[in-house]
Motif scaffolding. Structure first.
Motif, PDB file in Angstrom:
ATOM      1  N   GLY A  25       0.830  -1.203   0.000  1.00  0.00           N
ATOM      2  CA  GLY A  25       0.000   0.000   0.000  1.00  0.00           C
ATOM      3  C   GLY A  25       0.866   1.254   0.000  1.00  0.00           C
ATOM      4  O   GLY A  25       0.586   2.218  -0.720  1.00  0.00           O
ATOM      5  N   HIS A  26       1.933   1.251   0.810  1.00  0.00           N
ATOM      6  CA  HIS A  26       2.878   2.365   0.826  1.00  0.00           C
ATOM      7  C   HIS A  26       3.518   2.540  -0.557  1.00  0.00           C
ATOM      8  O   HIS A  26       3.634   3.659  -1.061  1.00  0.00           O
ATOM      9  CB  HIS A  26       3.999   2.132   1.851  1.00  0.00           C
ATOM     10  N   LEU A  27       3.908   1.416  -1.142  1.00  0.00           N
ATOM     11  CA  LEU A  27       4.554   1.449  -2.451  1.00  0.00           C
ATOM     12  C   LEU A  27       3.575   1.929  -3.527  1.00  0.00           C
ATOM     13  O   LEU A  27       3.935   2.737  -4.388  1.00  0.00           O
ATOM     14  CB  LEU A  27       5.088   0.048  -2.786  1.00  0.00           C
ATOM     15  N   TYR A  28       2.345   1.466  -3.452  1.00  0.00           N
ATOM     16  CA  TYR A  28       1.320   1.833  -4.429  1.00  0.00           C
ATOM     17  C   TYR A  28       1.068   3.348  -4.431  1.00  0.00           C
ATOM     18  O   TYR A  28       1.111   3.986  -5.483  1.00  0.00           O
ATOM     19  CB  TYR A  28       0.024   1.070  -4.146  1.00  0.00           C
ATOM     20  N   ILE A  29       0.840   3.940  -3.254  1.00  0.00           N
ATOM     21  CA  ILE A  29       0.562   5.380  -3.236  1.00  0.00           C
ATOM     22  C   ILE A  29       1.809   6.185  -3.622  1.00  0.00           C
ATOM     23  O   ILE A  29       1.691   7.260  -4.203  1.00  0.00           O
ATOM     24  CB  ILE A  29      -0.049   5.880  -1.898  1.00  0.00           C
ATOM     25  N   SER A  30       2.979   5.632  -3.346  1.00  0.00           N
ATOM     26  CA  SER A  30       4.221   6.296  -3.749  1.00  0.00           C
ATOM     27  C   SER A  30       4.308   6.379  -5.269  1.00  0.00           C
ATOM     28  O   SER A  30       4.642   7.430  -5.834  1.00  0.00           O
ATOM     29  CB  SER A  30       5.436   5.555  -3.195  1.00  0.00           C
ATOM     30  N   LYS A  31       4.016   5.279  -5.939  1.00  0.00           N
ATOM     31  CA  LYS A  31       4.068   5.253  -7.401  1.00  0.00           C
ATOM     32  C   LYS A  31       3.004   6.171  -8.009  1.00  0.00           C
ATOM     33  O   LYS A  31       3.273   6.863  -8.996  1.00  0.00           O
ATOM     34  CB  LYS A  31       3.886   3.822  -7.908  1.00  0.00           C
ATOM     35  N   ILE A  32       1.818   6.186  -7.417  1.00  0.00           N
ATOM     36  CA  ILE A  32       0.745   7.075  -7.891  1.00  0.00           C
ATOM     37  C   ILE A  32       1.176   8.533  -7.741  1.00  0.00           C
ATOM     38  O   ILE A  32       1.004   9.352  -8.643  1.00  0.00           O
ATOM     39  CB  ILE A  32      -0.574   6.827  -7.114  1.00  0.00           C
ATOM     40  N   ALA A  33       1.747   8.878  -6.576  1.00  0.00           N
ATOM     41  CA  ALA A  33       2.190  10.254  -6.321  1.00  0.00           C
ATOM     42  C   ALA A  33       3.291  10.663  -7.311  1.00  0.00           C
ATOM     43  O   ALA A  33       3.257  11.772  -7.849  1.00  0.00           O
ATOM     44  CB  ALA A  33       2.676  10.401  -4.886  1.00  0.00           C
ATOM     45  N   LEU A  34       4.259   9.790  -7.540  1.00  0.00           N
ATOM     46  CA  LEU A  34       5.331  10.096  -8.485  1.00  0.00           C
ATOM     47  C   LEU A  34       4.760  10.432  -9.861  1.00  0.00           C
ATOM     48  O   LEU A  34       5.178  11.404 -10.492  1.00  0.00           O
ATOM     49  CB  LEU A  34       6.304   8.915  -8.596  1.00  0.00           C
ATOM     50  N   LYS A  35       3.783   9.651 -10.277  1.00  0.00           N
ATOM     51  CA  LYS A  35       3.209   9.816 -11.606  1.00  0.00           C
ATOM     52  C   LYS A  35       2.275  11.038 -11.673  1.00  0.00           C
ATOM     53  O   LYS A  35       2.446  11.909 -12.525  1.00  0.00           O
ATOM     54  CB  LYS A  35       2.440   8.544 -11.987  1.00  0.00           C
ATOM     55  N   LYS A  36       1.288  11.107 -10.783  1.00  0.00           N
ATOM     56  CA  LYS A  36       0.273  12.163 -10.859  1.00  0.00           C
ATOM     57  C   LYS A  36       0.819  13.551 -10.521  1.00  0.00           C
ATOM     58  O   LYS A  36       0.356  14.544 -11.073  1.00  0.00           O
ATOM     59  CB  LYS A  36      -0.912  11.840  -9.951  1.00  0.00           C
ATOM     60  N   LEU A  37       1.762  13.615  -9.615  1.00  0.00           N
ATOM     61  CA  LEU A  37       2.313  14.911  -9.206  1.00  0.00           C
ATOM     62  C   LEU A  37       3.590  15.262  -9.963  1.00  0.00           C
ATOM     63  O   LEU A  37       4.167  16.317  -9.755  1.00  0.00           O
ATOM     64  CB  LEU A  37       2.582  14.911  -7.697  1.00  0.00           C
ATOM     65  N   LYS A  38       4.047  14.324 -10.813  1.00  0.00           N
ATOM     66  CA  LYS A  38       5.277  14.504 -11.594  1.00  0.00           C
ATOM     67  C   LYS A  38       6.469  14.843 -10.688  1.00  0.00           C
ATOM     68  O   LYS A  38       7.213  15.795 -10.926  1.00  0.00           O
ATOM     69  CB  LYS A  38       5.079  15.561 -12.675  1.00  0.00           C
ATOM     70  N   LEU A  39       6.615  14.038  -9.635  1.00  0.00           N
ATOM     71  CA  LEU A  39       7.694  14.243  -8.667  1.00  0.00           C
ATOM     72  C   LEU A  39       9.023  13.787  -9.253  1.00  0.00           C
ATOM     73  O   LEU A  39       9.080  12.802  -9.990  1.00  0.00           O
ATOM     74  CB  LEU A  39       7.414  13.465  -7.384  1.00  0.00           C
ATOM     75  N   ASN A  40      10.093  14.473  -8.883  1.00  0.00           N
ATOM     76  CA  ASN A  40      11.429  14.036  -9.280  1.00  0.00           C
ATOM     77  C   ASN A  40      11.879  12.850  -8.441  1.00  0.00           C
ATOM     78  O   ASN A  40      12.632  11.998  -8.901  1.00  0.00           O
ATOM     79  CB  ASN A  40      12.448  15.153  -9.114  1.00  0.00           C
ATOM     80  N   LYS A  41      11.438  12.851  -7.184  1.00  0.00           N
ATOM     81  CA  LYS A  41      11.749  11.731  -6.295  1.00  0.00           C
ATOM     82  C   LYS A  41      10.803  11.763  -5.101  1.00  0.00           C
ATOM     83  O   LYS A  41      10.127  12.758  -4.847  1.00  0.00           O
ATOM     84  CB  LYS A  41      13.195  11.769  -5.822  1.00  0.00           C
TER      85      LYS A  41
END
Length: 179
Positions: A25-41
């Motif tokens: 679940g932690h990993l899933y929301i991390s990947k969603i955040a990286l993609k949707k928010l266009k995070l560098n890291k």
């Protein structure tokens, strides 16, 4: 630790928690955040203890090791423990420390909707949005509660980002029940 702050990044996500234990679940929301928010890291900040919860089941070193193991294939997710640097489990202190190291960077602080319900109990909670936008992920049985929470009503709407995604019905406390 220096490699986390070596580059100048435009957008950094922070997912703080005890990670007791870390899970998909932690990993899933991390990947969603990286993609949707266009995070560098995105940095998983493992804390010694959540001030609003009881003592963690696993010790800090084991939680850090497990967090690194679950994120090892993720190039944009870093695991870090700041307890020795900032001597605090306070989110405001953590974000303030990270912001000083990355003054031009936009910070995004990821939380579950269950945490937004209790957000008004956090130290300096009204000051946190001055350091980072708060990104709220839906959690089962908490979406309506979070929208009507004290924090949701008192904070400026531009400070909160709600991300709707598939809910992963898993939690660290649920995992510990099977140990």
């Amino acid at each position: 630790m220096q490699k986390i702050f070596k580059k100048n990044y435009n957008k950094i996500g922070i997912l703080g928690g005890t990670f007791d234990p870390p899970h998909r679940g932690h990993l899933y929301i991390s990947k969603i955040a990286l993609k949707k928010l266009k995070l560098n890291k995105l940095i998983w900040v493992v804390t010694k203890k959540n001030p609003l919860k009881r003592k963690p089941y696993l010790n800090t070193k084991i939680r850090i090791k497990l967090s690194k193991k679950i994120t090892k294939k993720e190039q944009k997710i870093f695991v870090h423990y700041f307890g020795n640097k900032i001597k605090s489990n306070n989110t405001f202190d953590l974000l303030n420390y990270i912001k000083k190291k990355n003054q031009k960077t936009k910070l995004y602080f990821l939380i579950g909707a269950d945490n937004l319900v209790k957000f008004h109990k956090w130290n300096n909670w009204k000051k946190i949005p001055k350091l980072a936008r708060i990104v709220v992920f839906a959690r089962q049985n908490y979406s309506m509660k979070s929208l009507s929470s004290i924090a949701s009503k008192k904070l400026d709407k531009k400070d909160l980002v709600y991300i709707n995604s598939k809910k992963i019905n898993i939690s660290s406390s649920l995992i510990r029940k099977f140990w």
